[in-house]
Design an enzyme around this catalytic site. Structure first.
Site, PDB file in Angstrom:
ATOM      1  N   ASP A   1      13.727   3.001   5.572  1.00  0.00           N
ATOM      2  CA  ASP A   1      13.538   2.026   4.446  1.00  0.00           C
ATOM      3  C   ASP A   1      14.877   1.417   3.708  1.00  0.00           C
ATOM      4  O   ASP A   1      14.528  -0.127   3.486  1.00  0.00           O
ATOM      5  CB  ASP A   1      12.510   2.698   3.929  1.00  0.00           C
TER       6      ASP A   1
ATOM      7  N   ALA B   1      10.836   3.125  -1.280  1.00  0.00           N
ATOM      8  CA  ALA B   1      12.415   2.801  -1.335  1.00  0.00           C
ATOM      9  C   ALA B   1      12.206   1.317  -1.259  1.00  0.00           C
ATOM     10  O   ALA B   1      13.046   0.641  -2.407  1.00  0.00           O
ATOM     11  CB  ALA B   1      12.516   2.739   0.295  1.00  0.00           C
ATOM     12  N   ALA B   2      10.788   0.601  -1.612  1.00  0.00           N
ATOM     13  CA  ALA B   2      10.758  -1.122  -1.980  1.00  0.00           C
ATOM     14  C   ALA B   2      10.851  -1.092  -3.508  1.00  0.00           C
ATOM     15  O   ALA B   2      11.633  -1.612  -4.410  1.00  0.00           O
ATOM     16  CB  ALA B   2       9.372  -2.070  -0.942  1.00  0.00           C
TER      17      ALA B   2
ATOM     18  N   PRO C   1       0.704  -1.242  -0.022  1.00  0.00           N
ATOM     19  CA  PRO C   1      -0.174  -0.242  -0.304  1.00  0.00           C
ATOM     20  C   PRO C   1       1.452   1.476   0.305  1.00  0.00           C
ATOM     21  O   PRO C   1       2.000   1.144   0.570  1.00  0.00           O
ATOM     22  CB  PRO C   1      -0.598  -0.414   0.854  1.00  0.00           C
TER      23      PRO C   1
ATOM     24  N   GLY D   1       3.305   4.253   5.637  1.00  0.00           N
ATOM     25  CA  GLY D   1       4.045   3.977   5.910  1.00  0.00           C
ATOM     26  C   GLY D   1       4.855   2.479   6.034  1.00  0.00           C
ATOM     27  O   GLY D   1       6.326   1.747   7.033  1.00  0.00           O
TER      28      GLY D   1
ATOM     29  N   GLY E   1       7.210   1.604   3.598  1.00  0.00           N
ATOM     30  CA  GLY E   1       8.070   2.223   2.399  1.00  0.00           C
ATOM     31  C   GLY E   1       8.201   1.653   0.853  1.00  0.00           C
ATOM     32  O   GLY E   1       8.868   0.948   0.421  1.00  0.00           O
ATOM     33  N   SER E   2       7.124   1.736   0.771  1.00  0.00           N
ATOM     34  CA  SER E   2       6.464   1.542  -0.997  1.00  0.00           C
ATOM     35  C   SER E   2       7.305   1.747  -1.734  1.00  0.00           C
ATOM     36  O   SER E   2       8.013   1.692  -2.418  1.00  0.00           O
ATOM     37  CB  SER E   2       5.122   1.455  -1.057  1.00  0.00           C
TER      38      SER E   2
HETATM   39  O1  PMV Z   1       5.512   5.767   8.706  1.00  0.00           O
HETATM   40  P1  PMV Z   1       7.159   6.073   8.058  1.00  0.00           P
HETATM   41  O2  PMV Z   1       7.410   5.098   7.758  1.00  0.00           O
HETATM   42  O3  PMV Z   1       7.444   6.534   7.528  1.00  0.00           O
HETATM   43  O4  PMV Z   1       7.893   6.016   9.870  1.00  0.00           O
HETATM   44  C1  PMV Z   1       7.892   7.313  10.543  1.00  0.00           C
HETATM   45  C2  PMV Z   1       8.726   7.231  11.876  1.00  0.00           C
HETATM   46  C3  PMV Z   1       8.751   8.065  12.279  1.00  0.00           C
HETATM   47  O5  PMV Z   1       9.117   7.727  14.086  1.00  0.00           O
HETATM   48  C4  PMV Z   1       7.110   9.016  13.047  1.00  0.00           C
HETATM   49  C5  PMV Z   1       9.545   9.939  11.576  1.00  0.00           C
HETATM   50  C6  PMV Z   1      11.118   8.827  11.800  1.00  0.00           C
HETATM   51  O6  PMV Z   1      10.972  10.059  11.332  1.00  0.00           O
HETATM   52  O7  PMV Z   1      11.303   8.447  12.651  1.00  0.00           O
END
Ligand code: PMV
Length: 350
Positions: free
Chosen positions: A170, A128-129, A119, A123, A125-126
């Protein structure tokens, strides 16, 4: 560590000068990632653990074409573009960089097909993957091989160019496909914090279900809100971040011992702290509650919050009822993945 790039070559390697006429199709894939625990507190110098999600992947194929330079076909987005027409796109720029490094700047005639079950903006990592799979497949197509560290660096550079200052989680978790401990160390002697990334050991397989709220939430919004709240009441938020750090340390130990039930309890505890920090949402809370009520060992939001994904730790016996409960509670989709036992070989300090 081996990558999963296949160079379907019958012996001789394609070189830049032999180009498209002798090149064979290649394909490569890369996993999604999730933050297991420690999000937000990690921005304030506490540790976090990130996992590769092997069952949810981006795949890229590169095939020779007869003319037209490079054409991208993004299957899921139903979009197609030629490199020379849309050079400003992040993936175009990444390909241009790879061609410069590994094909002497000569653009081959090839079709690059991108597909992914990850998705987007959740969060996981789409971006980067997809970039990782693309680097592996295209570099293999051009007859070269890369170490995970080189793949990670190329993807990081590409993300940095287009998304400001990515944390580096990521690209590292995805390129090494390894569970990772991540910690920014604020060293008063240096202007920029140093970043510790090290592989962690996992004694027993983890079975995860991933619920998707279907709510797209850009990371910077909850991150900005947490910063505002922290500035207004530092003692309270420092206390919450310390509590999260204790959960992350406990989780690392539980993972190393294979103490899955203990890990589950810690994850649910982490969700409680994230609620207090102010980054959960009614949709995330509903999915977390439903998973726990259906027998998950623990559940929490994952990533920046206010939307995106949540994860639930399950067993063989609870996987099906928890998946049903997540769907009934409104999960747009339910993804499944296993994290296999791992040792501590990997990136080390980067
Ligand atoms: O949802 P993601 O993978 O973008 O993770 C954000 C993680 C946070 O701790 C909220 C922000 C960060 O830069 O680490």
């Amino acid at each position: 560590m081996s990558t999963d790039a296949h160079h379907n070559h019958s012996g001789e390697a394609a070189t830049a000068s032999s180009g498209p006429r002798t090149a064979r199709p290649t394909s490569a894939s890369a996993p999604a990632k999730l933050i297991l625990c420690g999000e937000h507190a990690v921005v304030y110098g506490r540790p976090a653990i990130a996992l590769p999600i092997a069952g949810v992947r981006a795949t890229v194929q590169v095939e020779p074409a007869t003319s037209g330079g490079i054409v991208f076909v993004a299957k899921d987005l139903r979009h197609r573009w030629r490199l020379r027409d849309e050079r400003g796109r992040p993936l175009s720029a990444l390909v241009t960089q790879i061609i410069r490094r590994y094909a002497g700047g000569t653009e081959p005639d090839a079709r690059i097909t991108l597909s992914s079950t990850i998705p987007i903006a959740s969060g996981m990592g789409s971006g980067a993957a997809v970039a990782t799979a693309l680097v592996r497949a295209l570099v293999a197509y051009l007859g070269a091989t890369l170490e995970p560290s080189e793949v990670s660096e190329l993807v990081y550079e590409s993300e940095r160019h287009f998304h400001g200052t990515p944390s580096g989680i990521d690209n590292t978790v995805i390129a090494y496909e390894q569970p990772l401990w991540f910690e920014r160390r604020n060293d008063p002697a240096h202007e920029h914090p140093s970043v510790l990334m090290e592989p962690i050991s996992i004694a027993t397989p983890l079975q995860l279900l991933i619920g998707d709220t279907g709510v797209r939430s850009p990371t910077r919004l909850p991150v900005g809100e947490v910063r505002r709240r922290w500035e207004q009441d530092r003692p309270r938020y420092e206390g919450l971040f310390d509590a999260v750090a204790a959960v992350v340390h406990g989780s690392r130990e539980a993972l190393a011992r294979g103490a899955i039930a203990e890990l589950g309890a810690l994850l649910s505890q982490n969700h409680g702290y994230l609620q207090e920090i102010g980054v959960s949402s009614p949709e995330l809370d509903r999915l977390v509650r439903a998973a726990c009520a259906a027998g998950a060992l623990g559940a929490k939001l994952s990533g920046a919050g206010w939307g995106g994904a949540m994860l639930a730790l399950v067993t063989d016996d609870t996987r099906a009822p928890v998946a049903d409960a997540l769907r009934a509670a409104g999960s747009a989709q339910v993804l499944e993945s296993r994290v296999d036992p791992s040792g501590t070989r990997g990136p080390g300090q980067v």
